[in-house]
Enzyme design. Structure first.
Site, short mmCIF file in Angstrom:
data_model
loop_
_atom_site.label_atom_id
_atom_site.label_comp_id
_atom_site.label_asym_id
_atom_site.label_seq_id
_atom_site.Cartn_x
_atom_site.Cartn_y
_atom_site.Cartn_z
N HIS A 65 0.77 -0.96 0.01
CA HIS A 65 -0.14 0.09 0.09
C HIS A 65 0.77 1.43 0.10
O HIS A 65 0.36 2.28 -0.11
CB HIS A 65 -0.80 -0.14 1.08
CG HIS A 65 -0.62 0.22 2.51
ND1 HIS A 65 -0.13 -0.61 3.46
CD2 HIS A 65 0.01 1.59 2.96
CE1 HIS A 65 0.42 -0.10 4.52
NE2 HIS A 65 0.34 1.21 4.23
N ASP A 110 0.03 -7.60 1.82
CA ASP A 110 0.54 -6.07 1.69
C ASP A 110 1.79 -6.35 1.59
O ASP A 110 2.65 -6.22 2.78
CB ASP A 110 -0.16 -5.58 2.97
CG ASP A 110 -0.05 -3.92 2.80
OD1 ASP A 110 0.55 -3.38 1.79
OD2 ASP A 110 -0.09 -3.47 3.86
N SER A 202 4.34 2.83 8.22
CA SER A 202 4.06 1.83 7.25
C SER A 202 5.19 1.15 6.35
O SER A 202 6.00 2.00 6.22
CB SER A 202 2.78 2.34 6.21
OG SER A 202 1.61 2.34 6.94
#
Length: 255
Positions: A65, A110, A202
Site C-alpha cells: 500500500h 500487503d 507503514s
C-alpha cells in the site's frame, strides 16, 4: 477505525522536531544510530513517506500500500537534519506486488519487493537484514522502528527514527481486536496500550528475536489503543515468492 499507517504531512526535514522524551515511536526511545543500518524510508511525492527494509545490496521490502509512481529511497539515514557521510538515495528499477493480490483489499498480501536502480555498498550505516530462517513464536519480544508519528494525535514527527519493544500475540487476541485476522499476517503490540507504530511507519520492519518477521501494514486509529495491536505482513510466509523474484522469476505468484 483502522489506520493504514502512511502519512500525508510535511517532508521529514520540515516536520516538527520532537525532543527526546518518553513519547517515541509511540512509547519507545530514539534508536541507537548503529541499530538500524537496514532501515530505509522513501518519499514518493513531496508529502508522503513509508519505511522499508534492505534485504540485500539491491533489494528492499515494504508494504504494497506504500506503492506510488514516484519514490525516492533513502538509506543510511539517521537524523533528518544531519547527513551521514555514507547515506545514499536510490530509485526503484523494478517493483513487484503479488499478482494474485485482491485489487480492492488494501490489507491483502500487503507486501512489495523493490529492486534498486543501483546496488548499495555495505558501510557503517548501511547493511542488509537477513530474511527469517524460521517463523516467529507467540510471545516473542519484537522490535519496531521508524520515523512515524510519536503522538497519537499524529501532529508530531521526529527528526530521528524511534524504536520500541512489543510482543507477538496469538490469533485469539488479534481476532478479538478486529473481528478477524487476514491470512499470512502477524499482530503485535502491548495489551495495555501506549506503545505502537503509527502514521508514517507503514512498510517498516517487525524484528522478533533478531529476525525480520513482519512488515507494518495497518493498525488502530488512534494508535496505541489498549488491546488493539497492529498488523504485520508475515515475511516468512512469502519467502518462496521473494526468493523466486530475486532469482529472476518475475511472474511468480504469492502463496
Amino acid at each position: 477505525m483502522v489506520l493504514i499507517r502512511v502519512i500525508a504531512n510535511l517532508l521529514i526535514l520540515q516536520v516538527s522536531y520532537a525532543q527526546k522524551s518518553s513519547e517515541l515511536v509511540i512509547g519507545g526511545d530514539e534508536c541507537d544510530i548503529n541499530e538500524h543500518p537496514f532501515l530505509a524510508f522513501m518519499y514518493y511525492s513531496p508529502r508522503y513517506f513509508c519505511g522499508m527494509t534492505l534485504i540485500n545490496q539491491e533489494w528492499v521490502l515494504t508494504a504494497a500500500h506504500c506503492n506510488r509512481r514516484f519514490m525516492r529511497i533513502h538509506l543510511g539515514k539517521h537524523a533528518g537534519s544531519v547527513a551521514n557521510y555514507d547515506e545514499v538515495v536510490r530509485y526503484p528499477k523494478e517493483k513487484f506486488i503479488c499478482p494474485n493480490k485482491k485489487k480492492n483489499v488494501i490489507t491483502d498480501k500487503d507486501i512489495m519487493l523493490i529492486r534498486l536502480d543501483r546496488p548499495v555498498k555495505n558501510s557503517e550505516h548501511i547493511a542488509p537484514l537477513s530474511l527469517p530462517s524460521n517463523p516467529p513464536s507467540v510471545g516473542s519480544v519484537c522490535r519496531i522502528m521508524g520515523w512515524g508519528a510519536i503522538t497519537t494525535s499524529e501532529d508530531t514527527y521526529p527528526d530521528v527514527p524511534h524504536c520500541a519493544n512489543i510482543n507477538l500475540f496469538n490469533n485469539t487476541v488479534c481476532r478479538e481486536a478486529y473481528n478477524g485476522l487476514p491470512a499470512k499476517t502477524l499482530c503485535a503490540g502491548v495489551l495495555q496500550g501506549g506503545i505502537d507504530t503509527c502514521g508514517g511507519d507503514s512498510g517498516g520492519p517487525l524484528i522478533c528475536n533478531g529476525q525480520f518477521q513482519g512488515i507494518l501494514s495497518w493498525g488502530s486509529d488512534p494508535c496505541a489503543e489498549p488491546r488493539k495491536p497492529a498488523f504485520y505482513t508475515k515475511v516468512f510466509d512469502y519467502l518462496p515468492w521473494i526468493q523466486s523474484i530475486i532469482a529472476g522469476n518475475k511472474t511468480a505468484t504469492c502463496p
